[in-house]
Design a protein around this motif. Structure first.
Motif, short mmCIF file in Angstrom:
data_model
loop_
_atom_site.label_atom_id
_atom_site.label_comp_id
_atom_site.label_asym_id
_atom_site.label_seq_id
_atom_site.Cartn_x
_atom_site.Cartn_y
_atom_site.Cartn_z
N ASP A 67 -3.50 10.25 8.47
CA ASP A 67 -2.61 10.82 7.45
C ASP A 67 -3.36 11.86 6.62
O ASP A 67 -4.49 11.61 6.18
N LEU A 68 -2.70 13.01 6.38
CA LEU A 68 -3.39 14.09 5.67
C LEU A 68 -3.62 13.79 4.20
O LEU A 68 -4.73 13.90 3.70
N HIS A 71 2.33 5.42 9.93
CA HIS A 71 1.78 6.02 11.15
C HIS A 71 0.74 5.18 11.86
O HIS A 71 0.51 5.37 13.04
N SER A 72 0.06 4.30 11.14
CA SER A 72 -0.98 3.48 11.81
C SER A 72 -0.40 2.07 12.02
O SER A 72 0.53 1.65 11.31
N PRO A 73 -0.99 1.32 12.96
CA PRO A 73 -0.56 -0.08 13.10
C PRO A 73 -0.72 -0.84 11.78
O PRO A 73 0.10 -1.70 11.45
N ALA A 79 4.44 -2.08 6.17
CA ALA A 79 5.84 -1.66 5.93
C ALA A 79 6.77 -2.79 6.36
O ALA A 79 7.72 -3.14 5.66
N SER A 80 6.47 -3.38 7.52
CA SER A 80 7.31 -4.48 8.02
C SER A 80 7.31 -5.63 7.02
O SER A 80 8.37 -6.20 6.70
N THR A 95 0.82 -1.20 0.00
CA THR A 95 0.00 0.00 0.00
C THR A 95 0.86 1.26 0.00
O THR A 95 2.00 1.24 0.49
N ASP A 96 0.28 2.37 -0.46
CA ASP A 96 0.99 3.65 -0.39
C ASP A 96 1.10 4.16 1.05
O ASP A 96 1.88 5.07 1.33
N GLU A 97 0.31 3.58 1.97
CA GLU A 97 0.31 4.10 3.35
C GLU A 97 1.65 3.90 4.04
O GLU A 97 1.94 4.55 5.05
#
Ligand code: NAD
Ligand code: DAU
Length: 350
Positions: A291-292, A153-155, A161-162, A131-133
């Protein structure tokens, strides 16, 4: 004949990917592995369930033994890994579930692929859908590129990311032939009505409040799910091993503008006069760590694989709204059971 494992194929994006592959590649055997959580629904795949090149296995990617045995039995030559816990709000109320499925589940699949693929690695492919998140949040300007530093920023995004890091580590350490893509917000048919667009269609139809987080000023880059599935097809077959590809819609919308557009379209379709649906807009407490702005630069994908989004957003949104209005039975089915409890905890206590 190739045998391809698609994980999470009973979910929103996974079901579109399974459908595309089963129909387009009759010479592939497609095995859909899914735990059938609240988000997985075999009704999403009714039109392909009888195809001779399709089979379904109910199972949990967190179960390492099951995954290992499945790889031994089926001798997969490719994996397209979509199974995940995918909803940010749920990751705020229950982060651990996200670590199990998104991190441990991904590592189990990597281990099984690594041990099963001893030779002809050039014919194997482990494709991880992300994801882009993972890139965090943008300010007013700029786009996420494949080089943007990870800053989740979120779990949910931390777990994704992990998993991305593990996938790259298995490539660098063990030579596993991997490819990753990071996509922006998807919309379309078969999306569980916890995410913004299907939830708001459902609420507008039923004259329920539209819970806008904060001031509704957050921006998302929306992509039609079938365009994502097409990109996945291209990247799986022609993407370069070890590479990352960003996928996005070039289609940024401030939440509140998108919600107003949905209200206008639905007023027209439901013959409501005088801007009735907009009156349902209710500003509620903001999402923690919200996220903005997300926006994707997908020029690498366009340049290397000639992919571009096919659909204008207004057309895609109309199609999507029509689909939900015409598939009330599907909505009823997925919103029975635990959905009511989730809705109360998420919104009525806000
Ligand atoms: P979804 O929640 O609709 O579907 C997830 C599927 O995974 C479900 O069928 C569920 O049953 C299955 N699943 C969950 N845990 C499992 C487990 N432990 N073992 C086996 N199966 C399990 O998700 P989605 O929106 O279709 O997203 C699919 C993938 O795409 C995810 O990896 C997500 O991070 C990524 N992604 C989603 C979006 C989006 O906008 N929805 C955008 C970019 C990337
Ligand atoms: O960017 C890709 C990601 O998009 C995927 O990785 C995630 O799996 C997917 O869920 C999605 O995440 P978002 O958090 O952006 O999507 P969601 O539909 O939950 O929310 C979209 C925007 O709408 C976000 O700014 C929060 C806001 N929102 C959402 C809900 C559910 C509201 O204002 N009210 C709501 O009730």
């Amino acid at each position: 004949m190739k045998t391809i494992l698609i994980t999470g194929g009973a979910g929103f994006i996974g079901s579109h990917v399974v459908r595309l592959f089963v129909k387009k590649y009759p010479d592939y055997r497609i095995v859909n592995l899914d735990k059938l959580t609240y988000a997985g629904n075999l009704a999403n795949l009714k039109d392909v369930e009888k195809y001779p090149n399709y089979s379904f296995v109910k199972g949990d990617i967190v179960d390492g033994d099951l995954i290992r045995k499945l790889f031994e039995e089926k001798q997969f030559s490719g994996v397209i890994h979509l199974a995940a816990e995918s909803h940010v709000d749920r990751s705020i109320s229950n982060p651990t579930e996200f670590v199990f499925t998104n991190v441990i589940g991904t590592v189990n699949l990597l281990n099984a692929a690594r041990h099963s693929w001893k030779e002809q690695l050039e014919e194997k492919r482990f494709y991880h859908i992300s994801t882009d998140e993972v890139y965090g949040s943008l300010g007013e300007a700029g786009l996420f590129t494949e080089e943007t530093r990870y800053d989740p920023h979120s779990p949910y995004s931390a777990s994704k990311a992990s998993s991305d890091h593990f996938v790259r580590a298995y490539h660098d350490t063990f030579g596993l032939p991997v490819v990753i893509s990071n996509c922006s917000n998807n919309y379309g048919s078969f999306q569980f009505p916890e995410k913004l667009i299907p939830l708001f269609i459902h609420n507008i139809r039923n004259n329920k409040p539209l819970p806008v987080y904060g001031k509704g000023e957050n921006v998302r880059d929306w992509l039609w799910v079938e365009d994502h599935a097409r990109a996945i097809d291209e990247i799986f077959h022609r993407g370069r091993v070890g590479q990352t590809y960003n996928i996005g819609g070039h289609n940024e919308w401030k939440n509140i503008d998108l919600i107003r557009l949905m209200c206008r379209i639905m007023d027209r379709k439901l013959n409501r006069v005088g801007g009735t649906s907009e009156k349902l807009i209710t500003y509620v407490k903001d999402r923690a760590g919200h996220d903005l702005r997300y926006a994707i630069d997908s020029s690498k994908l366009q340049r290397e694989l000639n992919w571009t989004p096919s659909l204008q957003f207004e057309e895609g949104l109309e199609k999507t709204i029509d689909w939900y209005l015409e598939n009330e039975a599907w909505l009823q089915e997925v919103t029975s059971g635990d959905y009511q409890k989730y809705y109360e905890e998420q919104y009525l206590k806000r």
